[in-house]
Design a protein around this motif. Structure first.
Motif, mmCIF file in Angstrom:
data_model
loop_
_atom_site.group_PDB
_atom_site.id
_atom_site.type_symbol
_atom_site.label_atom_id
_atom_site.label_comp_id
_atom_site.label_asym_id
_atom_site.label_seq_id
_atom_site.Cartn_x
_atom_site.Cartn_y
_atom_site.Cartn_z
ATOM 1 N N ALA A 88 30.026 -52.233 34.907
ATOM 2 C CA ALA A 88 31.120 -51.581 34.194
ATOM 3 C C ALA A 88 30.563 -50.798 33.012
ATOM 4 N N CYS A 89 31.075 -49.584 32.816
ATOM 5 C CA CYS A 89 30.584 -48.752 31.721
ATOM 6 C C CYS A 89 31.697 -47.845 31.215
ATOM 7 N N ASN A 90 31.678 -47.544 29.909
ATOM 8 C CA ASN A 90 32.686 -46.666 29.314
ATOM 9 C C ASN A 90 32.108 -45.309 28.922
ATOM 10 N N LEU A 91 30.921 -44.982 29.434
ATOM 11 C CA LEU A 91 30.339 -43.660 29.262
ATOM 12 C C LEU A 91 30.178 -43.002 30.640
ATOM 13 N N LYS A 92 29.849 -41.718 30.643
ATOM 14 C CA LYS A 92 29.711 -40.970 31.899
ATOM 15 C C LYS A 92 28.402 -40.179 31.865
ATOM 16 N N CYS A 93 27.298 -40.891 31.786
ATOM 17 C CA CYS A 93 26.010 -40.264 31.495
ATOM 18 C C CYS A 93 25.490 -39.443 32.670
ATOM 19 N N GLN A 94 25.042 -38.224 32.355
ATOM 20 C CA GLN A 94 24.507 -37.325 33.376
ATOM 21 C C GLN A 94 23.188 -37.811 33.947
ATOM 22 N N HIS A 95 22.508 -38.723 33.259
ATOM 23 C CA HIS A 95 21.190 -39.165 33.697
ATOM 24 C C HIS A 95 21.165 -40.628 34.120
ATOM 25 N N CYS A 96 22.329 -41.219 34.354
ATOM 26 C CA CYS A 96 22.396 -42.651 34.665
ATOM 27 C C CYS A 96 21.866 -42.933 36.061
ATOM 28 N N GLY A 97 20.798 -43.686 36.161
ATOM 29 C CA GLY A 97 20.193 -43.995 37.449
ATOM 30 C C GLY A 97 21.030 -44.924 38.303
ATOM 31 N N SER A 98 21.801 -45.819 37.667
ATOM 32 C CA SER A 98 22.599 -46.784 38.424
ATOM 33 C C SER A 98 24.005 -46.279 38.728
ATOM 34 N N ARG A 99 24.331 -45.073 38.256
ATOM 35 C CA ARG A 99 25.672 -44.503 38.420
ATOM 36 C C ARG A 99 26.731 -45.485 37.924
ATOM 37 N N ALA A 100 26.500 -46.086 36.770
ATOM 38 C CA ALA A 100 27.405 -47.102 36.237
ATOM 39 C C ALA A 100 28.782 -46.515 35.960
ATOM 40 N N MET A 129 16.746 -40.241 39.503
ATOM 41 C CA MET A 129 17.474 -41.281 40.224
ATOM 42 C C MET A 129 18.950 -41.177 39.882
ATOM 43 N N GLY A 130 19.824 -41.470 40.850
ATOM 44 C CA GLY A 130 21.253 -41.506 40.589
ATOM 45 C C GLY A 130 21.774 -40.183 40.053
ATOM 46 N N ASN A 131 22.498 -40.241 38.934
ATOM 47 C CA ASN A 131 23.074 -39.032 38.357
ATOM 48 C C ASN A 131 22.004 -38.030 37.942
ATOM 49 N N ALA A 132 20.833 -38.521 37.537
ATOM 50 C CA ALA A 132 19.758 -37.612 37.127
ATOM 51 C C ALA A 132 19.223 -36.817 38.305
ATOM 52 N N ALA A 133 19.264 -37.406 39.491
ATOM 53 C CA ALA A 133 18.847 -36.659 40.682
ATOM 54 C C ALA A 133 19.853 -35.550 40.993
ATOM 55 N N ASP A 134 21.135 -35.810 40.708
ATOM 56 C CA ASP A 134 22.151 -34.782 40.893
ATOM 57 C C ASP A 134 21.965 -33.645 39.884
ATOM 58 N N ASN A 135 21.639 -34.022 38.652
ATOM 59 C CA ASN A 135 21.483 -33.061 37.556
ATOM 60 C C ASN A 135 20.006 -32.827 37.280
ATOM 61 N N ASP A 136 19.277 -32.312 38.279
ATOM 62 C CA ASP A 136 17.827 -32.253 38.191
ATOM 63 C C ASP A 136 17.324 -31.267 37.145
ATOM 64 N N ALA A 137 18.199 -30.395 36.611
ATOM 65 C CA ALA A 137 17.780 -29.510 35.527
ATOM 66 C C ALA A 137 17.462 -30.303 34.262
ATOM 67 N N LEU A 138 17.921 -31.555 34.201
ATOM 68 C CA LEU A 138 17.620 -32.411 33.049
ATOM 69 C C LEU A 138 16.163 -32.854 33.025
ATOM 70 N N LEU A 139 15.503 -32.829 34.174
ATOM 71 C CA LEU A 139 14.158 -33.391 34.271
ATOM 72 C C LEU A 139 13.140 -32.516 33.541
ATOM 73 N N LEU A 140 12.262 -33.172 32.804
ATOM 74 C CA LEU A 140 11.125 -32.483 32.205
ATOM 75 C C LEU A 140 10.120 -32.179 33.310
ATOM 76 N N GLN A 141 9.623 -30.960 33.371
ATOM 77 C CA GLN A 141 8.607 -30.646 34.368
ATOM 78 C C GLN A 141 7.267 -31.267 33.956
ATOM 79 N N PRO A 142 6.470 -31.743 34.910
ATOM 80 C CA PRO A 142 5.221 -32.438 34.565
ATOM 81 C C PRO A 142 4.304 -31.652 33.630
ATOM 82 N N TYR A 143 4.186 -30.345 33.837
ATOM 83 C CA TYR A 143 3.237 -29.579 33.027
ATOM 84 C C TYR A 143 3.618 -29.534 31.555
ATOM 85 N N ARG A 144 4.866 -29.855 31.237
ATOM 86 C CA ARG A 144 5.289 -29.837 29.837
ATOM 87 C C ARG A 144 4.733 -31.011 29.031
ATOM 88 N N LEU A 145 4.071 -31.950 29.722
ATOM 89 C CA LEU A 145 3.369 -33.011 28.991
ATOM 90 C C LEU A 145 2.296 -32.430 28.074
#
Length: 506
Positions: A32-44, A199-215
């Protein structure tokens, strides 16, 4: 008599590794969760259909105590949305186990915090993923940033240990210095970081992901903030998907002990993840499908921990299980592909992790960089993963340099790119009867990179490691002598009062 050494509850000893002690447990007690996070892996959001009863949860606590667990982190969803959550906290503390909660903190009121503190909760980690506008957007609820900051302050007032968790995505990097300023002002003493994973919502919103080379930009920034934070009373703790073996590795692990370094995924070895319906995994972040070791309603937790093949993958993994760059890497024997969760979420199997500082630096030497591109969507399930393609390409402006060593096809590059001067991996420990003690590397004092014992010349900077160590030791002796001389002069200026702290007048 020497003072006893006080170590964090999750500090691992050799005996913990040998005996596969689940030192740290991360327990989702409700989805159970009261937020709607774009990056939530468990889709809570909603509770699972068949979450454990109070009695079942209390039995889980008893079993974890028998297994030797020393720290339990309660998560969700939102842990405090479960009505009996303070009863679970009280049971955990009754066994002397350190208990903390990780939270998004929406409507985490002072009354709820006081109730948790009275039950024995010792620490709260509040998620803050950006400055107000970005944080509220990522969390899906206007005003969630202010509620998180207020909960941090309220927890501090209640006497709890206060930390902040930040997921680093593509838009977070430039805000990191300002985030640090604000969480210090709110009372945080620890700052735990991890990269957003596909994973989960973050896979749906893949623009959120940092690209590896940005390390290449992120890691020097984190190193600077690490030291600035230490000077201001904030300890940075990097998560298991940040590293590995670049020039800053010597202060990422075990709270800055220079001899410490990444030693491989600890899932199923010294870590357990529990889902709210009783599913047991070696790590709380891993996908349920493929990594669930059983359910406590079918077998005892001890039986699952000691016999499940799905739990034991980390105990049995060897360099033969690695692929791509990681298979030929100088650090393959000790790193074993970095974070399982990160690689598996991208490619459907672990063992090749592009989010590695050492790897990014090695590819940069060749004029190359890596990107991930989504090729398949993730199903609408908790901890679901899609699929990504790894693109190896020239760094813009260095096309000729990259083409000299590698073919122009990005698919061909992905198959051919390897570690420069890779160290030949040795046969690996594959018995699960006794845990593998992590290898211990040495640090080059010329470049602060780790190397395998027995090397005479640093494979990274070419320095004579013995001479570099001697020069470093001499520098340390000189610095200590200089400090002692300054302290002596200060004491003499005060009239020889050696009992007064030197720093009091500085």
């Amino acid at each position: 008599m020497a003072e006893p050494v006080h170590r964090p509850a999750r500090f691992r000893t050799d005996d913990d590794f040998r005996g596969h002690v689940p030192v740290h447990v991360v327990w989702e007690i409700t989805l159970a969760c009261n937020l709607k996070c774009q990056h939530c892996g468990s889709r809570a959001g909603r509770p699972r259909p068949n979450e454990l009863s109070t009695e079942e949860c209390l039995e889980v606590v008893d079993q974890l105590a028998r297994l030797g667990t020393r720290e339990i982190s309660l998560i969700g969803g939102e842990a405090y949305l479960r009505r009996d959550w303070t009863e679970i906290v009280r049971a955990i503390r009754g066994h002397g186990i350190y208990c903390a909660m990780q939270t998004g903190a929406r409507n985490l009121t002072p009354a709820r915090i006081a109730e948790a503190a009275e039950a024995g909760l010792q620490g709260i980690g509040v998620s803050i993923d950006g400055l107000p506008e970005l944080h509220d957007e990522l969390r899906g609820v206007p005003g969630s940033y202010e509620m998180a900051i207020q909960a941090l302050k309220d927890a501090k007032t209640a006497g709890l240990r206060t930390s902040v968790n930040t997921q680093i995505g593509a838009r977070t990097v430039e805000q990191m210095p300002a985030i640090m300023d604000r969480i210090i002002a709110a009372g945080a003493t620890h700052w735990q970081l991890q990269l957003t994973v596909a994973m989960g919502n973050a896979a749906d919103n893949d623009a959120l992901l940092l690209q590896p080379y940005r390390l290449l930009d992120l890691m020097p920034l984190l190193a600077r903030l690490y030291h600035e934070g230490m000077d201001r009373g904030l300890t940075m703790i990097v998560g298991n998907n940040i590293g590995y073996f670049g020039p800053y590795e010597h202060f990422w692990r075990n709270l800055g002990q220079e001899s410490s370094h990444w030693t491989g995924c600890s899932a199923g070895q010294t870590v357990i993840g529990l889902e709210s319906d009783g599913t047991v995994k070696g790590c709380p972040s891993l996908a349920t499908v493929g990594y669930a070791g059983g359910n406590i309603r079918d077998l005892s937790l001890e039986e699952i921990w000691n016999s499940s093949e799905a739990i034991h993958f980390g105990r049995l993994r060897s360099v033969e299980d690695l692929w791509g760059f990681c298979r030929t890497c100088y650090y393959a024997d000790v790193c074993r592909g970095g974070c399982t969760w990160t690689a598996d979420s991208l490619f459907g199997r672990p063992g090749n992790n592009p989010y590695c500082h050492h790897r990014v630096l090695e590819l940069e030497k060749q004029g190359l960089r890596e990107r991930v591109v989504k090729t398949r969507e993730a199903p609408m399930q908790s901890f679901a993963t899609g699929e990504f393609e790894l693109i190896v390409e020239p760094i813009p402006g260095r096309e000729a340099e990259a083409a000299a060593a590698f073919p122009t096809s990005t698919a061909a590059r992905a198959e051919k790119v390897v570690q420069i001067g890779g160290r030949k991996a040795k046969p690996s420990h594959r018995s699960e009867d006794e845990g593998r003690l992590p290898p211990s590397l040495e640090i080059c004092r010329a470049c602060n990179r780790f190397f395998w014992p027995g090397e005479e010349i640093c494979p990274h900077c070419g320095a004579d490691v013995e001479k570099a160590a001697a020069a470093h030791a001499e520098e340390v002796r000189y610095r200590h002598a200089l400090i002692a001389e300054v302290e002596k002069l200060i004491r003499e200026a005060r009239g020889g009062n050696a009992q007064e702290p030197v720093g009091a007048a500085v």
